[in-house]
Scaffold this motif. Structure first.
Motif, PDB file in Angstrom:
ATOM      1  N   TYR A 375       0.905  -1.109   0.019  1.00  0.00           N
ATOM      2  CA  TYR A 375       0.322   0.293   0.300  1.00  0.00           C
ATOM      3  C   TYR A 375       0.877   1.369   0.054  1.00  0.00           C
ATOM      4  CZ  TYR A 375      -5.310   1.818   0.165  1.00  0.00           C
ATOM      5  OH  TYR A 375      -6.366   2.268  -0.193  1.00  0.00           O
ATOM      6  N   ASN A 376       1.601   0.845  -0.791  1.00  0.00           N
ATOM      7  CA  ASN A 376       2.898   2.481  -0.818  1.00  0.00           C
ATOM      8  C   ASN A 376       2.496   3.239  -2.373  1.00  0.00           C
ATOM      9  OD1 ASN A 376       5.270   4.557  -1.239  1.00  0.00           O
ATOM     10  ND2 ASN A 376       6.731   3.251  -1.972  1.00  0.00           N
ATOM     11  N   VAL A 377       1.262   3.694  -1.907  1.00  0.00           N
ATOM     12  CA  VAL A 377       0.361   5.099  -3.057  1.00  0.00           C
ATOM     13  C   VAL A 377       0.928   6.007  -3.289  1.00  0.00           C
ATOM     14  CG1 VAL A 377      -1.749   3.815  -2.296  1.00  0.00           C
ATOM     15  CG2 VAL A 377      -1.425   5.704  -1.058  1.00  0.00           C
ATOM     16  N   SER A 378       2.350   6.240  -1.928  1.00  0.00           N
ATOM     17  CA  SER A 378       2.677   7.732  -2.344  1.00  0.00           C
ATOM     18  C   SER A 378       3.343   7.099  -4.270  1.00  0.00           C
ATOM     19  CB  SER A 378       4.048   7.798  -1.422  1.00  0.00           C
ATOM     20  OG  SER A 378       4.797   7.187  -1.537  1.00  0.00           O
ATOM     21  N   SER A 379       3.717   5.936  -4.429  1.00  0.00           N
ATOM     22  CA  SER A 379       4.422   6.047  -5.771  1.00  0.00           C
ATOM     23  C   SER A 379       4.129   5.492  -6.558  1.00  0.00           C
ATOM     24  CB  SER A 379       6.251   4.535  -5.229  1.00  0.00           C
ATOM     25  OG  SER A 379       5.044   3.606  -5.165  1.00  0.00           O
ATOM     26  N   VAL A 380       2.499   5.645  -6.478  1.00  0.00           N
ATOM     27  CA  VAL A 380       1.420   4.944  -7.924  1.00  0.00           C
ATOM     28  C   VAL A 380       1.383   5.987  -9.076  1.00  0.00           C
ATOM     29  CG1 VAL A 380      -0.890   4.882  -8.213  1.00  0.00           C
ATOM     30  CG2 VAL A 380       0.223   3.724  -6.528  1.00  0.00           C
ATOM     31  N   PRO A 381       1.691   5.257 -10.395  1.00  0.00           N
ATOM     32  CA  PRO A 381       1.749   6.673 -11.342  1.00  0.00           C
ATOM     33  C   PRO A 381       1.025   7.518 -11.360  1.00  0.00           C
ATOM     34  CG  PRO A 381       2.257   4.583 -12.812  1.00  0.00           C
ATOM     35  CD  PRO A 381       1.920   4.680 -11.029  1.00  0.00           C
ATOM     36  N   GLU A 382       0.418   8.669 -11.692  1.00  0.00           N
ATOM     37  CA  GLU A 382       0.122   9.679 -11.822  1.00  0.00           C
ATOM     38  C   GLU A 382      -1.085   8.544 -13.234  1.00  0.00           C
ATOM     39  OE1 GLU A 382      -0.823  14.079 -12.792  1.00  0.00           O
ATOM     40  OE2 GLU A 382       0.810  13.265 -13.223  1.00  0.00           O
ATOM     41  N   GLY A 383      -2.613   8.887 -12.308  1.00  0.00           N
ATOM     42  CA  GLY A 383      -3.840   8.622 -13.653  1.00  0.00           C
ATOM     43  C   GLY A 383      -4.125   7.283 -13.092  1.00  0.00           C
ATOM     44  N   SER A 384      -2.981   6.344 -12.332  1.00  0.00           N
ATOM     45  CA  SER A 384      -3.849   5.609 -11.901  1.00  0.00           C
ATOM     46  C   SER A 384      -4.850   4.705 -11.161  1.00  0.00           C
ATOM     47  CB  SER A 384      -2.877   4.031 -11.498  1.00  0.00           C
ATOM     48  OG  SER A 384      -1.394   4.541 -12.073  1.00  0.00           O
ATOM     49  N   GLU A 385      -5.582   4.353 -10.881  1.00  0.00           N
ATOM     50  CA  GLU A 385      -6.957   3.612  -9.780  1.00  0.00           C
ATOM     51  C   GLU A 385      -5.945   3.814  -7.980  1.00  0.00           C
ATOM     52  OE1 GLU A 385     -10.176   2.103 -11.200  1.00  0.00           O
ATOM     53  OE2 GLU A 385      -9.218   0.952 -12.644  1.00  0.00           O
ATOM     54  N   ILE A 386      -6.319   4.258  -7.404  1.00  0.00           N
ATOM     55  CA  ILE A 386      -5.673   3.355  -6.593  1.00  0.00           C
ATOM     56  C   ILE A 386      -6.372   2.150  -5.614  1.00  0.00           C
ATOM     57  CG2 ILE A 386      -5.566   3.988  -3.668  1.00  0.00           C
ATOM     58  CD1 ILE A 386      -4.254   6.130  -5.105  1.00  0.00           C
ATOM     59  N   PRO A 387      -5.682   1.499  -5.300  1.00  0.00           N
ATOM     60  CA  PRO A 387      -6.428   0.375  -5.082  1.00  0.00           C
ATOM     61  C   PRO A 387      -7.870   0.333  -3.873  1.00  0.00           C
ATOM     62  CG  PRO A 387      -3.956  -0.088  -4.616  1.00  0.00           C
ATOM     63  CD  PRO A 387      -3.931   0.892  -5.054  1.00  0.00           C
ATOM     64  N   ASP A 388      -8.862  -0.166  -3.685  1.00  0.00           N
ATOM     65  CA  ASP A 388      -9.705  -0.388  -2.945  1.00  0.00           C
ATOM     66  C   ASP A 388      -9.133   0.052  -1.094  1.00  0.00           C
ATOM     67  OD1 ASP A 388     -10.966  -0.116  -5.048  1.00  0.00           O
ATOM     68  OD2 ASP A 388     -12.369  -1.418  -5.261  1.00  0.00           O
ATOM     69  N   ASN A 389      -8.849  -1.637  -1.325  1.00  0.00           N
ATOM     70  CA  ASN A 389      -7.989  -1.809  -0.033  1.00  0.00           C
ATOM     71  C   ASN A 389      -6.682  -2.592  -0.029  1.00  0.00           C
ATOM     72  OD1 ASN A 389     -10.769  -0.729   1.498  1.00  0.00           O
ATOM     73  ND2 ASN A 389     -11.832  -2.600   0.792  1.00  0.00           N
ATOM     74  N   LYS A 390      -6.040  -2.032   1.057  1.00  0.00           N
ATOM     75  CA  LYS A 390      -5.344  -2.907   1.460  1.00  0.00           C
ATOM     76  C   LYS A 390      -5.513  -4.665   1.029  1.00  0.00           C
ATOM     77  CE  LYS A 390      -2.514  -0.639   5.269  1.00  0.00           C
ATOM     78  NZ  LYS A 390      -2.012  -0.482   6.235  1.00  0.00           N
ATOM     79  N   ALA A 391      -4.149  -4.950   0.440  1.00  0.00           N
ATOM     80  CA  ALA A 391      -4.135  -6.373  -0.072  1.00  0.00           C
ATOM     81  C   ALA A 391      -3.907  -7.149   1.113  1.00  0.00           C
ATOM     82  CB  ALA A 391      -3.502  -7.321  -1.688  1.00  0.00           C
ATOM     83  N   THR A 392      -4.138  -8.021   1.409  1.00  0.00           N
ATOM     84  CA  THR A 392      -3.810  -9.436   3.021  1.00  0.00           C
ATOM     85  C   THR A 392      -2.966 -10.523   2.289  1.00  0.00           C
ATOM     86  OG1 THR A 392      -5.495 -10.848   1.756  1.00  0.00           O
ATOM     87  CG2 THR A 392      -6.165  -9.457   3.257  1.00  0.00           C
ATOM     88  N   ALA A 393      -2.382 -10.912   3.173  1.00  0.00           N
ATOM     89  CA  ALA A 393      -1.154 -11.303   2.682  1.00  0.00           C
ATOM     90  C   ALA A 393      -1.664 -12.760   1.771  1.00  0.00           C
ATOM     91  CB  ALA A 393      -0.189 -11.877   4.039  1.00  0.00           C
ATOM     92  N   GLU A 394      -3.105 -13.093   2.386  1.00  0.00           N
ATOM     93  CA  GLU A 394      -3.377 -14.034   1.458  1.00  0.00           C
ATOM     94  C   GLU A 394      -3.692 -14.632   0.034  1.00  0.00           C
ATOM     95  OE1 GLU A 394      -4.226 -13.336   4.367  1.00  0.00           O
ATOM     96  OE2 GLU A 394      -3.411 -15.381   5.939  1.00  0.00           O
ATOM     97  N   GLU A 395      -4.606 -12.584   0.112  1.00  0.00           N
ATOM     98  CA  GLU A 395      -4.716 -12.153  -1.073  1.00  0.00           C
ATOM     99  C   GLU A 395      -3.443 -11.850  -2.231  1.00  0.00           C
ATOM    100  OE1 GLU A 395      -8.652 -10.059  -0.539  1.00  0.00           O
ATOM    101  OE2 GLU A 395      -6.809  -9.032  -0.235  1.00  0.00           O
ATOM    102  N   PHE A 396      -1.966 -11.337  -1.592  1.00  0.00           N
ATOM    103  CA  PHE A 396      -0.967 -11.312  -2.699  1.00  0.00           C
ATOM    104  C   PHE A 396      -0.696 -12.494  -3.363  1.00  0.00           C
ATOM    105  CE2 PHE A 396       3.422 -10.260  -2.272  1.00  0.00           C
ATOM    106  CZ  PHE A 396       3.866  -9.501  -2.724  1.00  0.00           C
ATOM    107  N   TYR A 397      -0.457 -13.496  -2.092  1.00  0.00           N
ATOM    108  CA  TYR A 397       0.144 -14.715  -2.291  1.00  0.00           C
ATOM    109  C   TYR A 397      -0.421 -15.630  -3.661  1.00  0.00           C
ATOM    110  CZ  TYR A 397       2.452 -14.620   2.318  1.00  0.00           C
ATOM    111  OH  TYR A 397       2.953 -13.755   3.784  1.00  0.00           O
TER     112      TYR A 397
END
Length: 500
Positions: A375-397
């Motif tokens: 959830y390091n949204v500060s580095s998200v490229p301009e114009g990108s969608e911000i993720p709705d929520n933080k992804a859990t470890a299980e979702e990321f895996y």
């Protein structure tokens, strides 16, 4: 509701108003004595109104509690800053101003030309500070261990502020002088056994060695722990101790393993409506009072589960901050190795072109990649969608396994050990761990107090004001320790506001 009216022929007739009052609506209609709708100007006399349904006060109470907790945290930090102010302002008069305005845009700050928030010295600034101490736990470890170099008093202030703000829970009654007893599982298990004696109930299993139970609870994975608990407690098959036993032992094992159960299924012949789970961040303070006498059993089970989580966090370290630094270094190594792996096989064509960017840089509302996980949204490229929520470890895996197709044999033999280790640690939930997660709720204040105590004692070797006493006989050390330990008892309730 009945009344009388006059017809065209001067004959009296009765009419009635019927009401339908529901939980979130009200309806009314007027009829005569023959059940015909009364009309006025050709329109039937009827009305309905919908309104928001009634809600339990629990949701608003949670917001109120969180607000009070945040206000009290800010007050503790302010008290600590007042203690350090005289020493800090000698070397940096603008330190507290920058800190207070850290959330503002640059143009709204007092010093509009200053781009740093904590350190703005000619030879030291925020960039160097974060290189030296990537996380607050790196700073705490440094201040606990430093002996030769005199630490900057601002560093001490920052570390003490954080410890006082994030001091842990006050549920453990272990004294600070007996800190090692916090990790004594035998005493926690004996409290669980004593709970059944007080309630006049039989234990759900025969006498066991608590150490063996503790070893199982420290393992990862709900299904794995359920099987091992059944093997250890019931020789492989969880059966009721007798026909009318008040607990369902299968549900009990699921709850102990970190799974979710319904209270009505756990306590047989009960009418409880709540779901119980220690691994999910639900509000046990609200649920437990609804369980009547059975609440004590759940509270003692929660203590055993929290012990297993805390044991996993510490990972044989004495200090929480040392364990957190270890987690940071493991995450850093995992991230570096994963990036090298993805670059290697994207270059070869085994992974689709653009895989690296998708995994580590892109951001979408539903994409569960590393950006959503960290959830390091500060580095998200301009114009990108911000993720709705933080992804859990299980979702990321799950995303990573699917994206890398780890179950296919398309990688070099030299990488088989790396892939196997990655999959095993994903299954255990320890791949690319994060310092900040919901498990931190089990950390008792005693463990953070030990770190505070050690920092202040080290600092007192360089700064005499730590041990200096005021006119009332209280030292700076005692004042800081008092702010850290003070907690408003739950029975006091909300304090008087400034308006009263």
């Amino acid at each position: 509701m009945k009344n009388k009216g006059v017809t065209k022929n001067n004959k009296q007739t009765e009419y009635y108003i019927g009401l339908d009052i529901g939980t979130d609506s009200v309806g009314a209609a007027a009829i005569d004595d023959r059940y015909r709708l009364i009309k006025v100007k050709g329109e039937p006399v009827m009305v309905s109104h919908l309104f928001d349904p009634a809600k339990q006060c629990a949701e608003r109470r949670a917001f109120r509690t969180a607000r009070r907790r945040l206000d009290r945290r800010k007050q503790r930090v302010q008290l600590i800053d007042e203690i350090f102010a005289s020493e800090v302002c000698r070397i940096d008069p603008g330190f507290y101003i920058r800190k207070k305005e850290s959330a503002l845009y640059a143009e709204d700050r007092t010093d509009k030309d200053c781009k740093y928030l904590f350190f703005n010295d000619s030879g030291y600034n925020d960039s160097q500070y974060y290189r030296d101490y990537p996380t607050i736990h790196h700073l705490i470890c440094y201040l606990m261990d430093t002996k030769g170099d005199k630490p900057d008093i601002r560093l001490v202030n920052i570390a003490v502020d954080w410890l006082v703000a994030h001091r842990g829970h006050f549920l453990s009654e272990v004294g600070i002088e007996n800190i090692d007893n916090i990790m004594d599982f035998n005493s926690i298990y004996e409290e669980f056994v004593a709970c059944f004696d007080r309630l006049g109930k039989e234990m759900p299993w025969d006498r066991i060695d608590p150490a063996g139970l503790g070893d199982i609870l420290k393992n990862r994975g709900v299904n794995r722990k359920k099987k091992e608990l059944a093997d250890y407690l019931y020789n492989g098959k969880a059966e009721q101790p007798y026909d009318d036993y008040f607990l369902n032992v299968k549900e009990l094992i699921t709850l102990m393993a970190g799974g979710k159960v319904k209270a009505a299924k756990l306590f047989l012949e009960s009418e409880y409506e709540d779901d119980l789970s220690f691994s999910i961040d639900n509000d046990m303070d609200i649920i437990l009072p609804q369980l009547d006498d059975d609440a004590e059993i759940i509270a003692k089970l929660a203590m055993m589960y929290d012990w297993s989580v805390l044991s996993d966090i510490l990972d044989n370290n004495r200090y929480i901050s040392a364990a957190k630094v270890k987690i940071y270094e493991q995450h850093k190594k995992d991230l570096k190795d994963l990036k090298a792996f993805v670059r290697k096989y994207e270059k070869r064509g085994a992974l689709a072109k653009g895989s690296f960017n998708e995994i580590f840089r892109e951001a979408q509302a539903k994409l569960k990649n590393y950006t959503a996980y960290s959830y390091n949204v500060s580095s998200v490229p301009e114009g990108s969608e911000i993720p709705d929520n933080k992804a859990t470890a299980e979702e990321f895996y799950a995303y990573l396994k699917k994206k890398l197709e780890l179950d296919k044999n398309s990688y070099d033999a030299i990488d088989e050990a790396y892939i196997s280790d990655m999959k095993d640690r994903m299954d255990q939930g320890v791949y690319m761990p994060k310092q900040v997660n919901t498990d931190n709720r089990v950390i008792p204040y005693q463990l953070y107090y030990v770190e505070l105590d050690r920092i202040l004692k080290n600092t007192s070797l360089f700064y005499s004001f730590i041990n200096e006493k005021d006119k009332d006989g209280y030292s700076t050390y005692e004042k800081i320790a008092s702010v850290f330990r003070f907690k408003i008892p739950y029975y006091v309730g909300p304090l008087v506001s400034e308006k009263k």
